[in-house]
Write a protein that holds these residues in place. Sequence first.
Motif, PDB file in Angstrom:
ATOM      1  N   THR A 318       0.841  -1.198   0.000  1.00  0.00           N
ATOM      2  CA  THR A 318       0.000   0.000   0.000  1.00  0.00           C
ATOM      3  C   THR A 318       0.880   1.254   0.000  1.00  0.00           C
ATOM      4  OG1 THR A 318      -0.122  -0.022   2.420  1.00  0.00           O
ATOM      5  CG2 THR A 318      -1.852  -1.209   1.222  1.00  0.00           C
ATOM      6  N   LYS A 319       0.329   2.363   0.446  1.00  0.00           N
ATOM      7  CA  LYS A 319       1.033   3.644   0.462  1.00  0.00           C
ATOM      8  C   LYS A 319       2.315   3.573   1.275  1.00  0.00           C
ATOM      9  CE  LYS A 319       0.178   8.564   1.281  1.00  0.00           C
ATOM     10  NZ  LYS A 319      -0.834   9.576   1.692  1.00  0.00           N
ATOM     11  N   GLU A 320       2.308   2.798   2.336  1.00  0.00           N
ATOM     12  CA  GLU A 320       3.497   2.662   3.185  1.00  0.00           C
ATOM     13  C   GLU A 320       4.660   2.040   2.423  1.00  0.00           C
ATOM     14  OE1 GLU A 320       0.428   1.897   4.173  1.00  0.00           O
ATOM     15  OE2 GLU A 320       0.227   3.625   5.520  1.00  0.00           O
ATOM     16  N   GLY A 322       5.217   2.745  -0.819  1.00  0.00           N
ATOM     17  CA  GLY A 322       5.478   3.601  -1.967  1.00  0.00           C
ATOM     18  C   GLY A 322       4.406   3.582  -3.027  1.00  0.00           C
ATOM     19  N   GLU A 324       1.294   4.866  -4.023  1.00  0.00           N
ATOM     20  CA  GLU A 324       0.373   5.940  -3.660  1.00  0.00           C
ATOM     21  C   GLU A 324      -1.064   5.628  -4.074  1.00  0.00           C
ATOM     22  OE1 GLU A 324       0.946   8.697  -1.954  1.00  0.00           O
ATOM     23  OE2 GLU A 324       3.070   8.270  -1.643  1.00  0.00           O
ATOM     24  N   SER A 325      -1.246   4.985  -5.233  1.00  0.00           N
ATOM     25  CA  SER A 325      -2.593   4.660  -5.713  1.00  0.00           C
ATOM     26  C   SER A 325      -3.159   3.494  -4.914  1.00  0.00           C
ATOM     27  CB  SER A 325      -2.566   4.294  -7.197  1.00  0.00           C
ATOM     28  OG  SER A 325      -2.159   5.384  -7.978  1.00  0.00           O
ATOM     29  N   LYS A 326      -4.363   3.679  -4.385  1.00  0.00           N
ATOM     30  CA  LYS A 326      -4.992   2.582  -3.646  1.00  0.00           C
ATOM     31  C   LYS A 326      -5.879   1.733  -4.547  1.00  0.00           C
ATOM     32  CE  LYS A 326      -8.946   5.313  -1.936  1.00  0.00           C
ATOM     33  NZ  LYS A 326      -9.679   5.759  -0.733  1.00  0.00           N
ATOM     34  N   TYR A 350       3.109   2.883 -11.563  1.00  0.00           N
ATOM     35  CA  TYR A 350       4.137   2.510 -10.600  1.00  0.00           C
ATOM     36  C   TYR A 350       4.820   1.209 -11.003  1.00  0.00           C
ATOM     37  CZ  TYR A 350       1.806   5.989  -7.692  1.00  0.00           C
ATOM     38  OH  TYR A 350       1.266   7.148  -7.224  1.00  0.00           O
ATOM     39  N   ARG A 359       7.072   5.637  -8.377  1.00  0.00           N
ATOM     40  CA  ARG A 359       6.314   6.220  -9.509  1.00  0.00           C
ATOM     41  C   ARG A 359       7.182   6.186 -10.754  1.00  0.00           C
ATOM     42  NH1 ARG A 359       2.271  10.484 -10.072  1.00  0.00           N
ATOM     43  NH2 ARG A 359       1.754  10.491 -12.296  1.00  0.00           N
TER      44      ARG A 359
END
Length: 361
Positions: A318-320, A322, A324-326, A350, A359
Amino acid sequence: MKVKSDRQNTFILCCTFLIIVTNSCINQSKSNKENQIVQTKTDSKLLKYTTAVRSILEDSKGNIWFGSYNEGVCLLHNGEFQYFTTENGLSNNQVRSIYEDKNGIIWFECGRGLSTYDGKEITTYRERNYNAKNEWKLNESDLWFKGDETSGYNKLEGYAGVYQYDGQQLSYRTFPVTPKLGNEFPYPVSTPFVKSKNGSVWFGTYGAVIGYNGANFKILDKEYLGLNEQTGFLHIRSIMEDSKGNLWIGNNGSGVLKYDGEKAINFTEQQKLKKEDTKGNSLESVFSIGEDTSGNIWFGTVEFGAWRYDGNSVKNFTKEDGLESKHIWFIYKSKQGELWFGGADPSGVYRFNGNSFERKY
Protein backbone atom coordinates in the motif's frame (compact mmCIF):
# COMPACT_ATOMS: atom_id res chain seq x y z
CA MET A 1 33.67 73.37 -8.60
CA LYS A 2 33.28 71.35 -5.44
CA VAL A 3 29.47 71.44 -5.78
CA LYS A 4 29.70 70.22 -9.36
CA SER A 5 32.08 67.43 -8.32
CA ASP A 6 29.73 66.34 -5.55
CA ARG A 7 26.81 66.24 -8.00
CA GLN A 8 28.87 64.16 -10.44
CA ASN A 9 29.81 61.72 -7.69
CA THR A 10 26.19 61.45 -6.57
CA PHE A 11 25.08 60.83 -10.17
CA ILE A 12 27.72 58.13 -10.62
CA LEU A 13 26.71 56.44 -7.35
CA CYS A 14 23.03 56.47 -8.36
CA CYS A 15 23.82 55.00 -11.77
CA THR A 16 25.98 52.31 -10.20
CA PHE A 17 23.20 51.44 -7.74
CA LEU A 18 20.64 51.23 -10.54
CA ILE A 19 22.94 48.97 -12.59
CA ILE A 20 23.48 46.67 -9.59
CA VAL A 21 19.75 46.48 -8.81
CA THR A 22 18.86 45.91 -12.47
CA ASN A 23 21.44 43.13 -12.86
CA SER A 24 20.24 41.58 -9.61
CA CYS A 25 16.62 41.59 -10.89
CA ILE A 26 17.67 40.16 -14.24
CA ASN A 27 19.69 37.42 -12.56
CA GLN A 28 16.85 36.69 -10.14
CA SER A 29 14.37 36.58 -13.05
CA LYS A 30 16.72 34.32 -15.01
CA SER A 31 17.15 32.10 -11.96
CA ASN A 32 13.38 31.89 -11.45
CA LYS A 33 12.88 31.10 -15.13
CA GLU A 34 15.56 28.39 -15.00
CA ASN A 35 13.92 26.93 -11.90
CA GLN A 36 10.56 27.07 -13.65
CA ILE A 37 11.99 25.24 -16.68
CA VAL A 38 13.54 22.61 -14.46
CA GLN A 39 10.22 22.16 -12.65
CA THR A 40 8.40 21.89 -15.98
CA LYS A 41 10.86 19.25 -17.16
CA THR A 42 10.36 17.32 -13.94
CA ASP A 43 6.58 17.47 -14.24
CA SER A 44 6.70 16.44 -17.90
CA LYS A 45 8.18 13.09 -16.94
CA LEU A 46 4.91 12.12 -15.26
CA LEU A 47 1.44 11.65 -16.73
CA LYS A 48 -0.89 14.55 -16.04
CA TYR A 49 -3.98 12.33 -15.71
CA THR A 50 -5.97 12.82 -12.52
CA THR A 51 -8.71 10.16 -12.79
CA ALA A 52 -6.91 6.86 -13.46
CA VAL A 53 -4.58 5.00 -15.81
CA ARG A 54 -6.83 2.25 -17.13
CA SER A 55 -4.80 0.67 -19.97
CA ILE A 56 -1.18 0.50 -21.22
CA LEU A 57 0.54 -0.71 -24.40
CA GLU A 58 4.13 -0.72 -25.65
CA ASP A 59 3.88 -0.79 -29.43
CA SER A 60 6.28 -2.27 -32.01
CA LYS A 61 7.91 1.14 -32.60
CA GLY A 62 8.91 1.57 -28.97
CA ASN A 63 6.15 4.02 -28.12
CA ILE A 64 4.13 3.66 -24.92
CA TRP A 65 0.40 4.39 -24.83
CA PHE A 66 -1.58 5.17 -21.67
CA GLY A 67 -5.38 5.04 -21.64
CA SER A 68 -7.20 7.01 -18.98
CA TYR A 69 -10.50 6.59 -17.17
CA ASN A 70 -12.08 9.61 -18.87
CA GLU A 71 -9.29 11.93 -20.06
CA GLY A 72 -8.40 10.30 -23.38
CA VAL A 73 -5.14 8.58 -24.34
CA CYS A 74 -1.50 9.63 -24.08
CA LEU A 75 1.44 8.76 -26.36
CA LEU A 76 4.96 8.68 -24.88
CA HIS A 77 7.38 9.14 -27.81
CA ASN A 78 11.08 10.00 -27.42
CA GLY A 79 10.49 11.07 -23.83
CA GLU A 80 7.67 13.47 -24.67
CA PHE A 81 4.00 13.06 -23.77
CA GLN A 82 1.31 13.82 -26.35
CA TYR A 83 -2.36 13.78 -25.30
CA PHE A 84 -5.40 12.91 -27.43
CA THR A 85 -9.12 13.24 -26.67
CA THR A 86 -12.41 13.21 -28.56
CA GLU A 87 -11.29 16.51 -30.08
CA ASN A 88 -8.49 14.57 -31.80
CA GLY A 89 -10.60 11.67 -33.10
CA LEU A 90 -11.21 9.38 -30.12
CA SER A 91 -14.73 7.96 -30.03
CA ASN A 92 -14.83 8.43 -26.25
CA ASN A 93 -12.44 9.74 -23.59
CA GLN A 94 -12.53 6.50 -21.58
CA VAL A 95 -9.91 4.10 -23.01
CA ARG A 96 -10.37 0.63 -21.57
CA SER A 97 -7.95 -1.42 -23.72
CA ILE A 98 -5.21 -0.71 -26.28
CA TYR A 99 -3.98 -3.18 -28.92
CA GLU A 100 -1.73 -3.23 -31.99
CA ASP A 101 -2.76 -5.24 -35.04
CA LYS A 102 -0.45 -7.12 -37.44
CA ASN A 103 -0.22 -4.04 -39.69
CA GLY A 104 1.00 -1.77 -36.89
CA ILE A 105 -2.32 0.03 -36.45
CA ILE A 106 -3.08 0.94 -32.83
CA TRP A 107 -6.65 0.23 -31.65
CA PHE A 108 -8.37 1.95 -28.75
CA GLU A 109 -11.33 0.22 -27.13
CA CYS A 110 -13.20 3.15 -25.63
CA GLY A 111 -16.08 3.38 -23.21
CA ARG A 112 -18.20 3.88 -26.30
CA GLY A 113 -16.98 2.82 -29.76
CA LEU A 114 -13.51 2.17 -31.25
CA SER A 115 -10.72 4.37 -32.59
CA THR A 116 -7.45 3.71 -34.46
CA TYR A 117 -4.07 5.40 -34.90
CA ASP A 118 -2.19 4.95 -38.19
CA GLY A 119 1.01 6.72 -37.16
CA LYS A 120 -0.30 10.15 -38.13
CA GLU A 121 -3.73 10.69 -36.64
CA ILE A 122 -6.47 9.12 -34.54
CA THR A 123 -9.83 8.43 -36.20
CA THR A 124 -13.07 6.84 -35.01
CA TYR A 125 -13.54 3.42 -36.63
CA ARG A 126 -17.14 3.10 -37.87
CA GLU A 127 -17.26 0.07 -40.21
CA ARG A 128 -19.14 -2.94 -38.80
CA ASN A 129 -20.41 -6.24 -40.19
CA TYR A 130 -23.55 -7.69 -38.55
CA ASN A 131 -24.32 -10.35 -41.17
CA ALA A 132 -22.41 -13.25 -39.62
CA LYS A 133 -23.15 -13.10 -35.90
CA ASN A 134 -22.98 -16.87 -35.39
CA GLU A 135 -20.03 -17.59 -37.69
CA TRP A 136 -17.44 -18.07 -34.98
CA LYS A 137 -13.87 -18.85 -36.07
CA LEU A 138 -10.36 -18.20 -34.84
CA ASN A 139 -7.44 -16.60 -36.64
CA GLU A 140 -3.94 -16.22 -35.23
CA SER A 141 -3.90 -12.42 -35.34
CA ASP A 142 -7.49 -11.70 -34.24
CA LEU A 143 -8.31 -8.73 -32.06
CA TRP A 144 -11.49 -8.77 -29.98
CA PHE A 145 -13.46 -5.83 -28.62
CA LYS A 146 -16.44 -5.22 -26.36
CA GLY A 147 -19.76 -3.90 -27.71
CA ASP A 148 -20.13 -0.28 -28.79
CA GLU A 149 -22.22 0.77 -25.80
CA THR A 150 -20.93 1.71 -22.37
CA SER A 151 -23.17 -1.07 -21.05
CA GLY A 152 -25.73 -3.36 -22.70
CA TYR A 153 -26.07 -3.75 -26.47
CA ASN A 154 -27.32 -1.48 -29.24
CA LYS A 155 -30.04 -2.38 -31.79
CA LEU A 156 -27.59 -3.63 -34.42
CA GLU A 157 -25.79 -5.87 -31.91
CA GLY A 158 -29.08 -6.96 -30.42
CA TYR A 159 -27.62 -9.49 -28.02
CA ALA A 160 -24.58 -10.26 -25.87
CA GLY A 161 -21.44 -10.68 -27.95
CA VAL A 162 -18.05 -9.39 -29.03
CA TYR A 163 -16.47 -7.73 -32.08
CA GLN A 164 -13.80 -9.70 -33.95
CA TYR A 165 -11.23 -7.97 -36.16
CA ASP A 166 -9.46 -10.44 -38.46
CA GLY A 167 -7.15 -7.92 -40.10
CA GLN A 168 -9.66 -6.94 -42.76
CA GLN A 169 -13.12 -6.70 -41.27
CA LEU A 170 -14.75 -5.97 -37.93
CA SER A 171 -17.61 -8.43 -37.36
CA TYR A 172 -19.99 -8.91 -34.45
CA ARG A 173 -20.20 -12.42 -32.93
CA THR A 174 -22.99 -13.42 -30.56
CA PHE A 175 -22.23 -15.34 -27.36
CA PRO A 176 -24.09 -18.66 -26.86
CA VAL A 177 -25.60 -17.57 -23.55
CA THR A 178 -29.20 -17.05 -22.45
CA PRO A 179 -29.82 -14.21 -19.99
CA LYS A 180 -32.31 -14.87 -17.22
CA LEU A 181 -35.57 -12.90 -17.11
CA GLY A 182 -35.03 -9.71 -15.14
CA ASN A 183 -31.28 -9.81 -15.77
CA GLU A 184 -31.08 -9.20 -19.51
CA PHE A 185 -27.62 -7.61 -19.55
CA PRO A 186 -25.23 -9.78 -17.51
CA TYR A 187 -22.78 -10.45 -20.36
CA PRO A 188 -21.23 -7.19 -21.62
CA VAL A 189 -17.47 -7.68 -22.03
CA SER A 190 -15.75 -6.24 -18.96
CA THR A 191 -12.08 -7.21 -19.43
CA PRO A 192 -9.41 -7.33 -22.15
CA PHE A 193 -9.53 -10.66 -24.01
CA VAL A 194 -6.97 -13.36 -23.19
CA LYS A 195 -5.33 -15.66 -25.73
CA SER A 196 -4.57 -19.00 -24.10
CA LYS A 197 -1.42 -21.02 -24.73
CA ASN A 198 -3.60 -23.81 -26.12
CA GLY A 199 -5.05 -21.50 -28.77
CA SER A 200 -8.33 -20.71 -27.04
CA VAL A 201 -9.56 -17.18 -26.45
CA TRP A 202 -11.21 -16.08 -23.19
CA PHE A 203 -13.62 -13.19 -22.65
CA GLY A 204 -14.45 -11.76 -19.26
CA THR A 205 -18.02 -10.51 -19.00
CA TYR A 206 -19.70 -9.22 -15.85
CA GLY A 207 -21.64 -12.46 -15.35
CA ALA A 208 -19.38 -15.17 -16.81
CA VAL A 209 -16.02 -16.04 -18.33
CA ILE A 210 -16.58 -17.36 -21.85
CA GLY A 211 -13.95 -19.44 -23.64
CA TYR A 212 -13.83 -20.51 -27.29
CA ASN A 213 -11.31 -22.97 -28.76
CA GLY A 214 -12.34 -22.78 -32.41
CA ALA A 215 -14.96 -25.52 -32.09
CA ASN A 216 -16.59 -25.39 -28.64
CA PHE A 217 -17.45 -22.90 -25.93
CA LYS A 218 -16.76 -23.09 -22.21
CA ILE A 219 -19.04 -21.02 -19.97
CA LEU A 220 -17.82 -20.35 -16.44
CA ASP A 221 -20.91 -18.74 -14.88
CA LYS A 222 -22.31 -18.71 -11.35
CA GLU A 223 -24.07 -22.06 -11.88
CA TYR A 224 -20.89 -23.73 -13.13
CA LEU A 225 -18.88 -22.23 -10.28
CA GLY A 226 -21.52 -23.02 -7.64
CA LEU A 227 -21.90 -19.43 -6.50
CA ASN A 228 -24.87 -18.06 -4.57
CA GLU A 229 -25.82 -15.21 -2.25
CA GLN A 230 -23.77 -16.68 0.57
CA THR A 231 -20.59 -17.14 -1.50
CA GLY A 232 -21.07 -13.98 -3.53
CA PHE A 233 -22.01 -13.70 -7.20
CA LEU A 234 -19.77 -12.91 -10.16
CA HIS A 235 -18.88 -9.34 -11.04
CA ILE A 236 -15.83 -9.97 -13.21
CA ARG A 237 -13.31 -7.14 -13.72
CA SER A 238 -10.14 -9.02 -14.78
CA ILE A 239 -8.89 -12.33 -16.17
CA MET A 240 -5.33 -13.59 -16.68
CA GLU A 241 -3.75 -16.89 -17.72
CA ASP A 242 -0.51 -17.62 -15.86
CA SER A 243 2.60 -19.41 -17.12
CA LYS A 244 1.24 -22.74 -15.82
CA GLY A 245 -2.03 -22.45 -17.73
CA ASN A 246 -4.22 -21.48 -14.79
CA LEU A 247 -6.93 -18.91 -15.43
CA TRP A 248 -7.27 -16.30 -12.70
CA ILE A 249 -10.56 -14.41 -12.41
CA GLY A 250 -10.79 -11.15 -10.48
CA ASN A 251 -14.18 -10.08 -9.13
CA ASN A 252 -15.49 -6.91 -7.61
CA GLY A 253 -16.90 -8.30 -4.38
CA SER A 254 -16.45 -12.08 -4.39
CA GLY A 255 -12.68 -12.09 -4.65
CA VAL A 256 -10.33 -14.14 -6.84
CA LEU A 257 -11.20 -17.45 -8.50
CA LYS A 258 -8.57 -19.82 -9.89
CA TYR A 259 -9.54 -22.21 -12.71
CA ASP A 260 -7.09 -24.97 -13.69
CA GLY A 261 -9.04 -26.26 -16.69
CA GLU A 262 -11.06 -28.76 -14.66
CA LYS A 263 -12.21 -27.09 -11.49
CA ALA A 264 -12.31 -23.67 -9.87
CA ILE A 265 -11.50 -22.62 -6.32
CA ASN A 266 -12.18 -19.37 -4.49
CA PHE A 267 -8.59 -18.25 -3.90
CA THR A 268 -9.59 -15.35 -1.63
CA GLU A 269 -11.55 -17.69 0.61
CA GLN A 270 -8.78 -20.28 0.57
CA GLN A 271 -6.22 -17.70 1.70
CA LYS A 272 -8.63 -16.33 4.35
CA LEU A 273 -8.51 -12.85 2.85
CA LYS A 274 -12.20 -11.93 2.99
CA LYS A 275 -13.16 -8.90 5.09
CA GLU A 276 -14.70 -11.13 7.74
CA ASP A 277 -11.32 -12.90 8.08
CA THR A 278 -8.92 -9.95 7.97
CA LYS A 279 -11.01 -7.29 9.76
CA GLY A 280 -9.06 -4.84 7.57
CA ASN A 281 -7.45 -4.94 4.13
CA SER A 282 -9.04 -7.68 2.03
CA LEU A 283 -8.68 -9.35 -1.38
CA GLU A 284 -12.33 -9.17 -2.42
CA SER A 285 -12.59 -6.33 -4.97
CA VAL A 286 -9.99 -7.22 -7.61
CA PHE A 287 -9.76 -5.19 -10.84
CA SER A 288 -6.42 -6.37 -12.28
CA ILE A 289 -4.15 -9.43 -12.31
CA GLY A 290 -0.59 -9.95 -13.59
CA GLU A 291 2.36 -12.34 -13.36
CA ASP A 292 5.98 -11.23 -12.93
CA THR A 293 9.09 -12.90 -14.36
CA SER A 294 9.53 -14.94 -11.16
CA GLY A 295 6.07 -16.47 -11.45
CA ASN A 296 4.53 -14.41 -8.65
CA ILE A 297 0.87 -13.53 -9.19
CA TRP A 298 -0.14 -9.92 -8.50
CA PHE A 299 -3.61 -8.58 -7.81
CA GLY A 300 -4.77 -4.97 -7.98
CA THR A 301 -7.70 -4.01 -5.75
CA VAL A 302 -10.12 -1.11 -5.42
CA GLU A 303 -9.26 0.03 -1.90
CA PHE A 304 -6.20 -1.82 -0.72
CA GLY A 305 -3.46 -1.40 -3.33
CA ALA A 306 -1.63 -4.45 -4.72
CA TRP A 307 -1.16 -7.98 -3.44
CA ARG A 308 1.54 -10.53 -4.34
CA TYR A 309 1.17 -14.31 -4.19
CA ASP A 310 4.50 -16.18 -4.28
CA GLY A 311 3.01 -19.66 -4.28
CA ASN A 312 2.98 -19.90 -0.51
CA SER A 313 1.68 -16.69 1.01
CA VAL A 314 0.06 -13.40 0.02
CA LYS A 315 1.54 -9.98 0.86
CA ASN A 316 -0.22 -6.61 0.65
CA PHE A 317 1.50 -3.44 -0.66
CA THR A 318 0.00 0.00 0.00
CA LYS A 319 1.03 3.64 0.46
CA GLU A 320 3.50 2.66 3.19
CA ASP A 321 5.38 0.69 0.49
CA GLY A 322 5.48 3.60 -1.97
CA LEU A 323 2.30 2.66 -3.83
CA GLU A 324 0.37 5.94 -3.66
CA SER A 325 -2.59 4.66 -5.71
CA LYS A 326 -4.99 2.58 -3.65
CA HIS A 327 -7.09 1.56 -6.67
CA ILE A 328 -5.06 -0.47 -9.20
CA TRP A 329 -6.99 -0.56 -12.48
CA PHE A 330 -4.42 -2.30 -14.65
CA ILE A 331 -1.29 -4.45 -14.41
CA TYR A 332 0.91 -4.57 -17.53
CA LYS A 333 4.12 -6.50 -18.22
CA SER A 334 6.59 -4.37 -20.19
CA LYS A 335 8.87 -5.71 -22.89
CA GLN A 336 11.71 -5.58 -20.35
CA GLY A 337 9.70 -7.82 -18.02
CA GLU A 338 8.71 -5.11 -15.52
CA LEU A 339 5.21 -5.04 -14.12
CA TRP A 340 3.59 -1.61 -14.37
CA PHE A 341 0.66 -0.81 -12.11
CA GLY A 342 -1.81 1.76 -13.45
CA GLY A 343 -3.77 3.31 -10.66
CA ALA A 344 -6.18 5.91 -9.33
CA ASP A 345 -6.60 7.84 -6.06
CA PRO A 346 -4.18 9.33 -7.08
CA SER A 347 -3.57 8.52 -10.74
CA GLY A 348 -0.17 7.23 -11.88
CA VAL A 349 1.92 4.31 -13.13
CA TYR A 350 4.14 2.51 -10.60
CA ARG A 351 6.76 -0.22 -10.71
CA PHE A 352 8.00 -2.62 -8.04
CA ASN A 353 11.77 -2.45 -7.52
CA GLY A 354 12.01 -5.68 -5.53
CA ASN A 355 11.39 -4.08 -2.16
CA SER A 356 8.98 -1.22 -2.65
CA PHE A 357 7.05 0.75 -5.28
CA GLU A 358 8.13 3.89 -7.10
CA ARG A 359 6.31 6.22 -9.51
CA LYS A 360 7.42 5.53 -13.09
CA TYR A 361 5.01 7.66 -15.17
